[in-house]
Design a protein around this motif. Structure first.
Motif, PDB file in Angstrom:
ATOM      1  N   VAL A 125      99.717  70.672  32.559  1.00 32.28           N
ATOM      2  CA  VAL A 125      98.583  71.533  32.383  1.00 32.28           C
ATOM      3  C   VAL A 125      98.786  73.345  33.044  1.00 32.28           C
ATOM      4  O   VAL A 125      99.828  73.191  34.842  1.00 32.28           O
ATOM      5  N   SER A 126      98.879  74.233  32.550  1.00 29.74           N
ATOM      6  CA  SER A 126      99.560  75.807  33.372  1.00 29.74           C
ATOM      7  C   SER A 126      99.159  75.585  34.726  1.00 29.74           C
ATOM      8  O   SER A 126      99.761  76.001  35.615  1.00 29.74           O
ATOM      9  N   ASN A 127      97.911  75.637  35.222  1.00 29.49           N
ATOM     10  CA  ASN A 127      97.578  75.944  36.685  1.00 29.49           C
ATOM     11  C   ASN A 127      97.102  74.800  37.601  1.00 29.49           C
ATOM     12  O   ASN A 127      96.794  75.226  39.118  1.00 29.49           O
ATOM     13  N   HIS A 128      98.204  73.845  37.186  1.00 31.09           N
ATOM     14  CA  HIS A 128      97.484  72.793  38.079  1.00 31.09           C
ATOM     15  C   HIS A 128      98.742  72.621  39.030  1.00 31.09           C
ATOM     16  O   HIS A 128     100.041  72.783  38.664  1.00 31.09           O
ATOM     17  N   LEU A 129      98.420  71.154  40.054  1.00 32.24           N
ATOM     18  CA  LEU A 129      99.926  72.048  41.474  1.00 32.24           C
ATOM     19  C   LEU A 129     100.095  70.604  41.540  1.00 32.24           C
ATOM     20  O   LEU A 129     101.129  70.388  42.406  1.00 32.24           O
ATOM     21  N   TYR A 130      99.424  69.615  41.097  1.00 31.75           N
ATOM     22  CA  TYR A 130      99.491  68.224  41.680  1.00 31.75           C
ATOM     23  C   TYR A 130     100.368  66.992  40.222  1.00 31.75           C
ATOM     24  O   TYR A 130      99.218  66.995  38.948  1.00 31.75           O
ATOM     25  N   PHE A 131     101.377  66.593  40.509  1.00 32.93           N
ATOM     26  CA  PHE A 131     101.696  66.502  39.522  1.00 32.93           C
ATOM     27  C   PHE A 131     102.161  64.565  39.811  1.00 32.93           C
ATOM     28  O   PHE A 131     102.502  64.083  40.718  1.00 32.93           O
ATOM     29  N   GLY A 144      94.239  67.396  44.958  1.00 31.44           N
ATOM     30  CA  GLY A 144      95.096  65.774  45.268  1.00 31.44           C
ATOM     31  C   GLY A 144      93.534  65.119  45.727  1.00 31.44           C
ATOM     32  O   GLY A 144      93.812  64.282  45.354  1.00 31.44           O
ATOM     33  N   LEU A 145      92.501  65.214  45.638  1.00 29.03           N
ATOM     34  CA  LEU A 145      91.618  64.838  47.157  1.00 29.03           C
ATOM     35  C   LEU A 145      90.154  65.612  46.037  1.00 29.03           C
ATOM     36  O   LEU A 145      90.167  66.550  45.519  1.00 29.03           O
ATOM     37  N   GLY A 146      89.336  64.583  46.752  1.00 26.51           N
ATOM     38  CA  GLY A 146      87.757  64.595  46.038  1.00 26.51           C
ATOM     39  C   GLY A 146      87.919  64.805  45.146  1.00 26.51           C
ATOM     40  O   GLY A 146      88.010  64.463  44.107  1.00 26.51           O
ATOM     41  N   VAL A 147      86.094  64.677  44.369  1.00 25.73           N
ATOM     42  CA  VAL A 147      85.872  63.568  43.932  1.00 25.73           C
ATOM     43  C   VAL A 147      85.893  64.823  42.644  1.00 25.73           C
ATOM     44  O   VAL A 147      86.401  64.546  41.782  1.00 25.73           O
ATOM     45  N   ASN A 148      85.661  66.168  42.651  1.00 27.06           N
ATOM     46  CA  ASN A 148      84.744  66.830  41.579  1.00 27.06           C
ATOM     47  C   ASN A 148      86.117  68.040  40.794  1.00 27.06           C
ATOM     48  O   ASN A 148      86.516  68.111  40.108  1.00 27.06           O
ATOM     49  N   TYR A 149      87.279  67.959  41.802  1.00 25.47           N
ATOM     50  CA  TYR A 149      89.003  69.063  41.676  1.00 25.47           C
ATOM     51  C   TYR A 149      89.253  67.747  40.967  1.00 25.47           C
ATOM     52  O   TYR A 149      90.167  68.642  40.765  1.00 25.47           O
ATOM     53  N   ALA A 150      89.876  66.987  40.989  1.00 27.40           N
ATOM     54  CA  ALA A 150      91.166  66.175  40.628  1.00 27.40           C
ATOM     55  C   ALA A 150      91.106  65.454  40.135  1.00 27.40           C
ATOM     56  O   ALA A 150      91.483  64.468  39.934  1.00 27.40           O
ATOM     57  N   GLU A 151      90.783  65.065  38.713  1.00 30.07           N
ATOM     58  CA  GLU A 151      90.204  64.409  37.216  1.00 30.07           C
ATOM     59  C   GLU A 151      91.612  64.846  37.109  1.00 30.07           C
ATOM     60  O   GLU A 151      92.642  65.591  37.253  1.00 30.07           O
ATOM     61  N   SER A 194      83.038  59.180  35.068  1.00 30.01           N
ATOM     62  CA  SER A 194      83.616  58.811  36.354  1.00 30.01           C
ATOM     63  C   SER A 194      82.565  58.772  36.877  1.00 30.01           C
ATOM     64  O   SER A 194      80.626  59.456  36.481  1.00 30.01           O
ATOM     65  N   ILE A 195      81.985  57.492  37.949  1.00 25.99           N
ATOM     66  CA  ILE A 195      81.064  57.685  38.741  1.00 25.99           C
ATOM     67  C   ILE A 195      81.483  57.444  40.570  1.00 25.99           C
ATOM     68  O   ILE A 195      82.780  57.220  40.710  1.00 25.99           O
ATOM     69  N   ALA A 203      95.919  60.519  46.367  1.00 24.65           N
ATOM     70  CA  ALA A 203      95.031  60.882  44.479  1.00 24.65           C
ATOM     71  C   ALA A 203      95.610  59.673  43.881  1.00 24.65           C
ATOM     72  O   ALA A 203      95.098  59.861  42.712  1.00 24.65           O
ATOM     73  N   LYS A 204      96.143  58.665  44.019  1.00 23.84           N
ATOM     74  CA  LYS A 204      96.516  58.030  43.002  1.00 23.84           C
ATOM     75  C   LYS A 204      95.577  57.144  42.968  1.00 23.84           C
ATOM     76  O   LYS A 204      94.738  56.564  43.381  1.00 23.84           O
ATOM     77  N   LEU A 205      95.767  56.950  41.456  1.00 27.77           N
ATOM     78  CA  LEU A 205      94.713  55.680  40.898  1.00 27.77           C
ATOM     79  C   LEU A 205      95.433  54.451  40.527  1.00 27.77           C
ATOM     80  O   LEU A 205      96.477  54.410  39.794  1.00 27.77           O
TER      81      LEU A 205
END
Lengths: 112, 117
Positions: free
Chosen positions: B26-32, B98-105, A49-50, A98-100
Motif C-alpha cells: 500500500v502506497s503510504n505504508h511504512l512497515y512490510f 508497526g505497533l499499537g492497536v489502532n494503526y497497525a492493521e 479485531s479486539i 508487530a508480527k502476527l
C-alpha cells in the motif's frame, strides 16, 4: 508448540444460522487479536479485531467474545450468508513487536 | 480497500536456483512483512522491515533469505539458493505503523505460490 489454536477445522451451517468459531492461545502477553477472512485465491482481509482490555467486540453480524482468564476467544457470525463461506483465521500479537501469530484457520461453509 | 499486489502469483523453479518474490505494498505504508504458509499448515511470520532494516525475523528466516525495498519500489524476498522445503505460499503484508492497536492493521497480498522442484 502451536501458540494459537482454532477449532473446528471446518464448519458447515445453514443460511440464517449462527456460526461459532473458536480460538485459544498460550502466550499471556498477547493483547491484540484480529480475525481475518480469506477467500480462495485472495489474501487474508481483516474482518474484526479486539484488544485484551475488552471482553466483547461487535460489528454488524460479527461478534468477538474474549475470555482473558481462560485465554479463549470466539467469533460469532449471526444470520450466516452463503457469501460468508471462507476460511477464518484468528491471529494474535503483543507489544513486543508487530508480527502476527496465526491459528490454523476454520473453513466455514454456509449452505443456502 | 487498500490493495497489496504480489508478482508472480505462481513460480516454479529448480532446487538451488535463486528466486525473487515481489510485493507492491500500500502506497503510504511504512512497515512490510513476509509470511509463509506451507500447504495445510498455518501461516507463519518470516520477517518485518522498516526504514530499510529488518526489525524482526523468525527462525524460519534462514540465511538464504534476504529482503529489501530498493528506492521505495517493490518490497522483495529473495531466496538463494532455494531448497525443497521452501515450497509454500508466501504472503506479503504492509501496515502504516508497526505497533499499537489502532494503526497497525496489516493488509495482505494474495500470495505467491512457490514450487521448488
Amino acid at each position: 508448540q502451536q501458540q494459537v489454536r482454532q477449532s473446528p477445522q471446518s464448519l458447515t451451517v445453514w443460511e440464517g444460522e449462527t456460526a461459532i468459531l473458536n480460538c485459544s492461545y498460550e502466550d499471556s502477553t498477547f493483547n491484540y487479536f484480529p480475525w481475518y477472512q480469506q477467500f480462495p485465491g485472495e489474501g487474508p482481509a481483516l474482518l474484526i479485531s479486539i484488544s485484551s482490555v475488552s471482553d466483547k467486540k461487535e460489528d454488524g453480524r460479527f461478534t468477538i467474545f474474549f475470555n482473558k482468564r481462560e485465554k479463549k476467544l470466539s467469533l460469532h457470525i449471526t444470520d450466516s450468508q452463503p457469501g460468508d463461506s471462507a476460511t477464518y483465521f484468528c491471529a494474535a500479537r503483543n507489544n513486543a513487536g508487530a508480527k502476527l501469530t496465526f491459528g490454523g484457520g476454520t473453513r466455514l461453509t454456509v449452505r443456502p | 480497500g487498500p490493495k497489496v499486489l504480489q508478482i508472480p502469483s505462481h513460480q516454479i523453479i529448480d532446487m538451488g536456483q535463486m528466486v525473487t518474490l515481489n510485493c507492491d505494498p500500500v502506497s503510504n505504508h511504512l512497515y512490510f512483512y513476509w509470511y509463509k504458509q506451507i500447504l495445510g499448515q498455518q501461516m507463519e511470520f518470516l520477517v518485518n522491515f522498516y526504514n530499510g532494516k529488518v526489525m524482526e525475523k523468525s527462525k524460519l528466516f534462514k540465511d538464504q533469505f534476504s529482503v529489501e525495498r530498493p528506492d521505495g519500489s517493490y518490497f522483495t524476498l529473495k531466496i538463494q539458493p532455494t531448497a525443497l522445503e521452501d515450497s509454500a505460499v508466501y504472503f506479503c503484508a504492509s501496515s502504516l505503523h508497526g505497533l499499537g492497536v489502532n494503526y497497525a492493521e496489516q493488509f495482505f497480498g494474495p500470495g505467491t505460490r512457490l514450487t521448488v522442484l
